[in-house]
Design a protein around this motif. Structure first.
Motif, PDB file in Angstrom:
ATOM      1  N   GLY A 136       0.593  -0.659   0.066  1.00 20.36           N
ATOM      2  CA  GLY A 136      -0.353   0.012   0.030  1.00 20.36           C
ATOM      3  C   GLY A 136       0.614   1.376   0.003  1.00 20.36           C
ATOM      4  N   ALA A 137       2.024   0.815  -0.352  1.00 21.43           N
ATOM      5  CA  ALA A 137       3.127   2.920   0.061  1.00 21.43           C
ATOM      6  C   ALA A 137       2.727   2.864  -1.307  1.00 21.43           C
ATOM      7  CB  ALA A 137       4.671   1.414  -0.053  1.00 21.43           C
ATOM      8  N   LEU A 138       2.951   4.849  -1.679  1.00 23.25           N
ATOM      9  CA  LEU A 138       3.161   5.691  -1.957  1.00 23.25           C
ATOM     10  C   LEU A 138       3.805   5.601  -2.786  1.00 23.25           C
ATOM     11  CD1 LEU A 138      -0.151   7.633  -0.442  1.00 23.25           C
ATOM     12  CD2 LEU A 138      -0.379   5.727  -2.089  1.00 23.25           C
ATOM     13  N   LEU A 139       3.901   5.994  -4.157  1.00 22.31           N
ATOM     14  CA  LEU A 139       5.068   6.370  -5.125  1.00 22.31           C
ATOM     15  C   LEU A 139       5.122   7.727  -5.154  1.00 22.31           C
ATOM     16  CD1 LEU A 139       7.477   5.751  -6.798  1.00 22.31           C
ATOM     17  CD2 LEU A 139       5.667   6.514  -9.096  1.00 22.31           C
ATOM     18  N   HIS A 140       6.249   8.119  -4.725  1.00 26.70           N
ATOM     19  CA  HIS A 140       6.724   9.895  -3.986  1.00 26.70           C
ATOM     20  C   HIS A 140       5.720  10.120  -2.809  1.00 26.70           C
ATOM     21  CE1 HIS A 140       9.279   9.840  -7.183  1.00 26.70           C
ATOM     22  NE2 HIS A 140       8.634   9.874  -8.284  1.00 26.70           N
ATOM     23  N   GLY A 141       4.801   8.628  -2.166  1.00 23.02           N
ATOM     24  CA  GLY A 141       3.939   9.493  -0.777  1.00 23.02           C
ATOM     25  C   GLY A 141       3.258  10.029  -1.163  1.00 23.02           C
ATOM     26  N   ARG A 142       2.628  10.336  -2.505  1.00 19.08           N
ATOM     27  CA  ARG A 142       1.085  10.235  -2.717  1.00 19.08           C
ATOM     28  C   ARG A 142       0.510  10.115  -4.265  1.00 19.08           C
ATOM     29  NH1 ARG A 142       1.781  16.489  -5.605  1.00 19.08           N
ATOM     30  NH2 ARG A 142      -0.511  15.888  -6.088  1.00 19.08           N
ATOM     31  N   ILE A 143       1.359   8.833  -4.439  1.00 18.76           N
ATOM     32  CA  ILE A 143       0.881   8.569  -6.378  1.00 18.76           C
ATOM     33  C   ILE A 143      -0.024   6.943  -6.071  1.00 18.76           C
ATOM     34  CG2 ILE A 143       1.244   7.750  -8.261  1.00 18.76           C
ATOM     35  CD1 ILE A 143       3.035  10.158  -8.646  1.00 18.76           C
ATOM     36  N   ASP A 144      -0.595   6.700  -5.628  1.00 19.86           N
ATOM     37  CA  ASP A 144      -1.446   5.257  -6.226  1.00 19.86           C
ATOM     38  C   ASP A 144      -1.492   4.279  -7.102  1.00 19.86           C
ATOM     39  OD1 ASP A 144      -2.801   3.431  -5.092  1.00 19.86           O
ATOM     40  OD2 ASP A 144      -3.912   3.782  -4.346  1.00 19.86           O
ATOM     41  N   THR A 145      -0.140   3.726  -7.628  1.00 16.97           N
ATOM     42  CA  THR A 145      -0.173   3.298  -8.743  1.00 16.97           C
ATOM     43  C   THR A 145      -0.471   2.371  -8.911  1.00 16.97           C
ATOM     44  OG1 THR A 145       2.323   2.445  -7.742  1.00 16.97           O
ATOM     45  CG2 THR A 145       2.495   4.158  -8.665  1.00 16.97           C
ATOM     46  N   TRP A 146      -1.062   1.696  -8.169  1.00 15.75           N
ATOM     47  CA  TRP A 146      -2.378   0.316  -8.446  1.00 15.75           C
ATOM     48  C   TRP A 146      -3.194   0.576  -8.949  1.00 15.75           C
ATOM     49  CZ3 TRP A 146      -1.370  -4.809  -7.818  1.00 15.75           C
ATOM     50  CH2 TRP A 146      -0.214  -5.106  -7.671  1.00 15.75           C
TER      51      TRP A 146
END
Length: 277
Positions: free
Chosen positions: A20-30
């Motif tokens: 559930g980590a966010l790319l660059h702290g803000r992007i939900d790539t899933w």
């Protein structure tokens, strides 16, 4: 282009993260990847082509990604063809992907698919944790042998690293090394186009006389007007629609769905970060 043309949806650089980590702290790539695959239904694709960087920085997401792509294949009623990028560990795109392949090459992700008379060949350009990619001599020999027999409606190649340079100086030297070797193999073949990713920037070019389309990324994209050393537009998510006809190929970038709350935001990230590619 005509009603008999085949339609490919081109998805690239999803940069999925685990837990559930966010790319660059803000992007939900899933979420962005699922949204792109859902939006693809509007174009009734004959195949979906995913050109690498499925994971971000080698994240252990490929089992889940294979399930997501398999679900998309069922919903869209078409194959999902996948090649790895430089963020995907060697062998991560294996037997759980590309289940509709009709042949395999020297590497697990070197695959051949036939759809409506169009042949789609996926190539693993290696380079895990490296910026530039490469094709080995066994791969080039295998590709030459496959192309020796033309397909009824021609061939499209899918690979992660583009065989042409980017307009961004920060991306110089990060494409496919020795592209002239690939060009020599493709000369006189039935290849109608090459689909790539990696640059996070839509770019058209050619390798010899063969069109090359570098698709914009699902995860985020570069802004050519950003200040030097920075990247903007983390809120832009795109995929491409490719039309393949008799002697023709067109590519159209399509902006994916975005939450209204973040449409006007702009964030700067240092361009030197390895995660950007």
């Amino acid at each position: 282009m005509s009603a008999n043309d085949l339609t490919l949806v081109h998805v690239t650089d999803t940069h999925l993260l685990a837990g559930g980590a966010l790319l660059h702290g803000r992007i939900d790539t899933w979420a962005r990847t699922a949204e792109a695959l859902e939006a693809a239904a509007r174009f009734s694709p004959d195949a979906v082509v995913v050109t690498g960087d499925i994971a971000d920085r080698g994240a252990q997401v490929h089992a889940g990604a294979a399930k997501l792509f398999e679900h998309a294949a069922r919903e869209l009623r078409c194959p999902v063809i996948v090649v790895p990028g430089n963020h995907d560990p060697a062998g991560s795109v294996g037997a759980t992907f590309n289940r509709k392949r009709i042949a395999s090459g020297p590497n697990p992700a070197d695959t051949v698919h036939m759809n409506g008379g169009l042949r789609i060949i996926g190539l693993d350009t290696h380079g895990f944790r490296e910026s530039a990619g490469r094709l080995s001599r066994p791969q080039l020999h295998w590709l030459r042998a496959v192309l020796a027999i033309p397909a009824p409606r021609g061939t499209v190649l899918a690979l992660h690293h583009p065989p042409i340079d980017s307009v961004l100086p920060a991306l110089a030297g990060r494409g496919l090394t020795r592209p002239e070797e690939l060009a020599a193999v493709l000369a006189g073949s039935d290849v109608k186009g090459i689909l790539c990713g990696h640059y996070h920037l839509p770019t058209f070019g050619s390798l010899g006389s063969i069109p090359v389309w570098i698709g914009p990324a699902v995860s985020y994209n570069h802004n050519l007007l950003a200040p030097d050393g920075q990247v903007h537009d983390l809120d832009t998510s795109w995929f491409s629609v490719i039309k393949v006809g008799a002697g023709q190929l067109s590519a159209t970038p399509v902006q994916g769905p975005r939450p209204a709350a973040v449409m006007s935001r702009e964030v700067a990230v240092p361009a030197r970060q390895p995660a950007l590619l």
